[in-house]
Design a protein around this motif. Structure first.
Motif, PDB file in Angstrom:
ATOM      1  N   TYR A 105       0.698  -1.173   0.256  1.00  0.00           N
ATOM      2  CA  TYR A 105       0.011  -0.098   0.007  1.00  0.00           C
ATOM      3  C   TYR A 105       0.750   1.109  -0.083  1.00  0.00           C
ATOM      4  O   TYR A 105       0.199   2.206  -0.007  1.00  0.00           O
ATOM      5  N   LYS A 142      -8.764  -3.979   1.901  1.00  0.00           N
ATOM      6  CA  LYS A 142      -8.099  -3.023   1.595  1.00  0.00           C
ATOM      7  C   LYS A 142      -7.140  -3.850   0.268  1.00  0.00           C
ATOM      8  O   LYS A 142      -6.738  -2.918  -0.555  1.00  0.00           O
ATOM      9  N   LYS A 171      -9.388  -3.530  -2.702  1.00  0.00           N
ATOM     10  CA  LYS A 171      -9.296  -2.025  -3.322  1.00  0.00           C
ATOM     11  C   LYS A 171      -8.280  -1.746  -3.881  1.00  0.00           C
ATOM     12  O   LYS A 171      -8.271  -1.082  -5.041  1.00  0.00           O
ATOM     13  N   TRP A 172      -6.990  -2.143  -3.216  1.00  0.00           N
ATOM     14  CA  TRP A 172      -5.604  -1.865  -4.157  1.00  0.00           C
ATOM     15  C   TRP A 172      -5.767  -2.720  -5.384  1.00  0.00           C
ATOM     16  O   TRP A 172      -5.066  -2.143  -6.407  1.00  0.00           O
TER      17      TRP A 172
END
Ligand SMILES: [Mg+2]
Length: 169
Positions: free
Chosen positions: A16, A50, A53-54
């Motif tokens: 991230y 997460k 989403k990435w």
């Protein structure tokens, strides 16, 4: 020099922290990523919102993505298929064969491909041998498979020498 083969082009805390827009500007359009301890904890079947989403962000930015893992067919297929990401299992990194296959399938060139992984001896060495842009991440967890435990011991010998030479922050 011997150590240079293990030196990543970029070192970040986690996936991230990778600046995707900068990668794009560098001419990179393809991401080949390790699975265990790179995307999630080793052998964990769970992916996080997460991570989803990435992966969406990657797709939105036009990156081609593939998971290339040394782990078993069962492990890699269960994880990757749930995320609808193409994959190669039992990749035998740092041997180049799986990377060659990945680039062929993705129709990408080495110079436009980034490799993300948490291990110097498999991911980074393999990526460097292929001429990929190599990105090292800190392992998601300290839990490792058996083969990885041995690799980590070797890493512990290499890392201080690399740091001394400014090859790792
Ligand atoms: Mg790994």
């Amino acid at each position: 020099m011997f150590l240079k083969k293990f030196a990543p082009d970029l070192y970040v805390q986690s996936i991230y922290d990778i600046k995707l827009d900068l990668l794009k500007k560098q001419g990179i359009n393809t991401i080949v990523t390790d699975l265990d301890n790179t995307l999630v904890e080793a052998d964990s079947p769970d992916f996080t919102p997460k991570l989803v989403k990435w992966l969406d962000d990657l797709q939105e930015l036009g990156f081609k993505v593939m998971i290339v893992s040394n782990n078993s067919k069962l492990r890699v297929s269960n994880f990757a298929e749930a995320l609808t990401v193409p994959y190669i299992y039992r990749a035998k990194k740092p041997i180049k064969t799986a990377f060659i296959k990945a680039l062929k399938q993705l129709e990408s060139k080495a110079c436009e491909t980034a490799l993300i992984g948490d291990q110097l001896l498999t991911d980074i060495l393999g990526g460097n041998r292929m001429g990929l842009y190599t990105i090292l991440v800190t392992p998601v967890s300290e839990k490792d498979g058996l083969g990885t435990k041995i690799n980590r011991r070797i890493e512990r010998l290499i890392v201080p020498r690399m740091k001394k030479r400014g090859m790792l922050p």
